[in-house]
Design an enzyme around this catalytic site. Structure first.
Site, PDB file in Angstrom:
ATOM      1  N   ASP A 188     -29.631   6.234   4.637  1.00 53.13           N
ATOM      2  CA  ASP A 188     -30.746   6.509   5.541  1.00 53.13           C
ATOM      3  C   ASP A 188     -31.270   7.913   5.293  1.00 53.13           C
ATOM      4  O   ASP A 188     -30.608   8.738   4.679  1.00 53.13           O
ATOM      5  CB  ASP A 188     -30.349   6.326   7.009  1.00 53.13           C
ATOM      6  CG  ASP A 188     -28.916   6.705   7.269  1.00 53.13           C
ATOM      7  OD1 ASP A 188     -28.214   5.989   7.985  1.00 53.13           O
ATOM      8  OD2 ASP A 188     -28.476   7.759   6.727  1.00 53.13           O
ATOM      9  N   ASP A 209     -32.516  11.125   7.100  1.00 55.70           N
ATOM     10  CA  ASP A 209     -32.594  11.849   8.359  1.00 55.70           C
ATOM     11  C   ASP A 209     -33.448  13.096   8.179  1.00 55.70           C
ATOM     12  O   ASP A 209     -33.430  13.736   7.130  1.00 55.70           O
ATOM     13  CB  ASP A 209     -31.195  12.243   8.838  1.00 55.70           C
ATOM     14  CG  ASP A 209     -30.331  11.021   9.136  1.00 55.70           C
ATOM     15  OD1 ASP A 209     -30.907   9.951   9.415  1.00 55.70           O
ATOM     16  OD2 ASP A 209     -29.102  11.133   9.071  1.00 55.70           O
ATOM     17  N   ASP A 217     -20.530  19.341   8.612  1.00 52.98           N
ATOM     18  CA  ASP A 217     -19.103  19.263   8.282  1.00 52.98           C
ATOM     19  C   ASP A 217     -18.737  19.805   6.900  1.00 52.98           C
ATOM     20  O   ASP A 217     -17.931  20.718   6.781  1.00 52.98           O
ATOM     21  CB  ASP A 217     -18.575  17.828   8.488  1.00 52.98           C
ATOM     22  CG  ASP A 217     -19.457  16.744   7.874  1.00 52.98           C
ATOM     23  OD1 ASP A 217     -20.439  17.083   7.188  1.00 52.98           O
ATOM     24  OD2 ASP A 217     -19.141  15.555   8.069  1.00 52.98           O
TER      25      ASP A 217
END
Ligand code: ATP
Ligand code: MG
Length: 472
Positions: free
Chosen positions: A55, A57, A136
């Site tokens: 996807d 983003d 992260d």
């Protein structure tokens, strides 16, 4: 603290031709309205590696309500973690999130080793740099800027992509304690991209693996299913087992099939099954969540059946029935699987034995074909038959029945994310007692689940879904 490295268009491989046209529309409209508009996260990583992103983003300095005003087909979702979803034809969603800062831990006083760093809320808006730093791993912290077509690297992600290293942004021990699910993700990224984990990350994982118990069970369960759904299950489970994480999350499974478990036919079959699932995924086939869960529970069932005296066959349905509650329930409750999913998995595991024991010609057995869990059981049988090189005839015979009935062995839809199968909710009381296992959850189990949920909520209260504790 961090230095921005700008990689101009001529020096990176991301071309607009590879970006989803709807994501481009969103980026351009934000940009033309005077906002910053970046492609963020996994899509930049994947495009840099020449892979197709799952996807696209978008990150921006526009606030969620400003985003909503720009797009007619837009809704703002989430209470604590507010995001805008821009909707396009065919159900496509482009997620637009406002740059955020790394959240403060709830309990800043308790400095030192025992400090509770678990993040419970993270919705403070920030700068692009802060947004990169809250992410992260360095490889997930890159931005693609639609204003200049450059890649913006605040975190050293480009160098780590080149060196094929998974490295946390900042101190891995702190980042793992803030959100222990990151430990699972570190292994998953190393497995799916075939990257090395940085030595400090490995050490921090080893040291903090027990923290995973503080994460919310549904998030952990999602993480357990994700690599199996997406085709890198075997490599990921191997790393989870190697790192000791699997023993914390699902010790019953790790004890039977983990890399430290003694060699056994069930262990060999398990790894072959998930390798087969990965292969089939690569060929465009997928399995429903109940099948994937069935694969995880099968080694537990085998072990329990084996432990009972006088057992002839591992799949003897009456034996399987005797052990199902004691093997599946405790883990399923801990992993917070929905009741319907638990029941579906148990029903399929029981039916597996029925399929092996009964040939399709048997009129009683044929009734099985009409059951909702039949395809789940048959998918499990087919996977097991080719992994264990047993029961191949039975699997082939049942697949034939299904084919002649005009069906293909099709993966069901995502059980965890959808309405429960009506089949699993109807109390199943057959006088014969042979076709169905007894209806799920007696008071006992319900009470346990309630307890687990209550505990979860208590710990979750005032928390954000991403990082709340409560695995128990
Ligand atoms: P995938 O291809 O699996 O979707 P992804 O990198 O896009 O990979 P997502 O889970 O979709 O992974 O998350 C999107 C981005 O959000 C990540 O790239 C990362 O920057 C950030 N992110 C996700 N989970 C965390 C987390 N637990 N802590 C910090 N940042 C995270
Ligand atoms: Mg993603």
């Amino acid at each position: 603290m961090s230095e921005l490295r700008i990689i101009p268009r001529a020096e990176h491989p991301i071309s607009r031709g590879y970006i989803d046209p709807d994501a481009l529309k969103v980026l351009y409209r934000l940009h033309r309205s005077g906002f910053k508009a970046f492609l963020v996260g996994g899509s930049v990583r994947d495009l840099m590696m020449g892979r197709t992103p799952k996807d696209f983003d978008v990150g921006t300095n526009a606030h969620p309500n400003e985003v909503r005003r720009l797009f007619r087909n837009c809704r703002v979702i989430g209470r604590r973690f507010r995001l805008a979803h821009v909707l396009f034809d065919g159900g496509k969603v482009i997620e637009v999130s406002t740059f955020r800062t790394r959240p403060e831990p709830e309990d800043p006083e308790g400095a030192g080793e025992a400090a509770d760093l678990l993040i419970r809320s993270d919705n403070t808006f920030g700068t692009p740099e802060e947004d990169a730093l809250r992410r992260d791993f360095t490889i997930n912290g890159l931005f693609y800027d639609i204003a200049t077509f450059a890649v913006l690297d605040y975190v050293g992600g480009v160098a780590d992509l080149e060196q094929r290293v998974v490295r946390t942004i900042g101190d891995p021990a702190i980042r793992f304690r803030e959100d222990p699910v990151r430990m699972m993700r570190a292994c998953e990224f190393a497995a799916r991209l075939d990257f090395q984990m940085a030595p400090r990350l490995r050490a921090a994982l080893e040291e903090n693996r027990r923290e995973i118990r503080r994460s919310a069970a549904p998030r952990v369960t999602e993480e357990l299913l994700d690599p199996l759904r997406r085709g890198w299950g075997a490599a990921t489970y191997r790393l989870w087992s190697e790192s000791g994480l699997l023993a914390e999350i699902f010790h019953e499974l790790d004890r039977e099939v983990g890399i430290r478990a003694p060699a056994s036919p069930a262990r060999t079959a398990f790894w072959r099954m998930i390798e087969d699932i990965d292969r089939r995924k690569a060929a465009g086939e997928g399995f429903s969540d109940p099948v994937l869960l069935g694969v995880l529970f099968l080694p537990l069932v085998f072990a329990a059946v084996r432990a009972r005296p006088g057992t002839t066959s591992r799949l003897d349905p009456s034996r399987v029935l005797l052990v199902l509650e004691e093997t599946v329930n405790p883990a399923a409750v801990r992993l917070s699987l929905p009741n319907a999913a638990i029941h579906e998995v148990k029903q399929a595991l029981f039916t597996l034995g029925r399929l092996v024991e009964t040939r399709p010609g048997d009129p009683l057995a044929r009734r099985l074909v009409t059951k909702g869990y039949f395809t789940t059981a048959l998918a499990l049988l087919s996977l097991y038959a080719s992994a264990a090189e047993r029961y191949r005839d039975a699997a082939a015979a049942w697949e034939d029945v299904l084919a002649r009935a005009g069906h293909r062995l099709r993966p069901g839809h995502d059980l965890l994310a959808s309405v429960p199968f009506p089949e699993a909710l109807v109390p199943l009381r057959q006088p014969s007692g042979r076709d169905e296992i007894p209806a799920a959850p007696d008071g006992d189990e319900k009470a346990r689940r309630k307890g687990a949920r209550r505990g979860g909520r208590r710990r979750r209260r005032g928390g954000e879904k991403r990082t709340a504790g409560g695995a128990g």
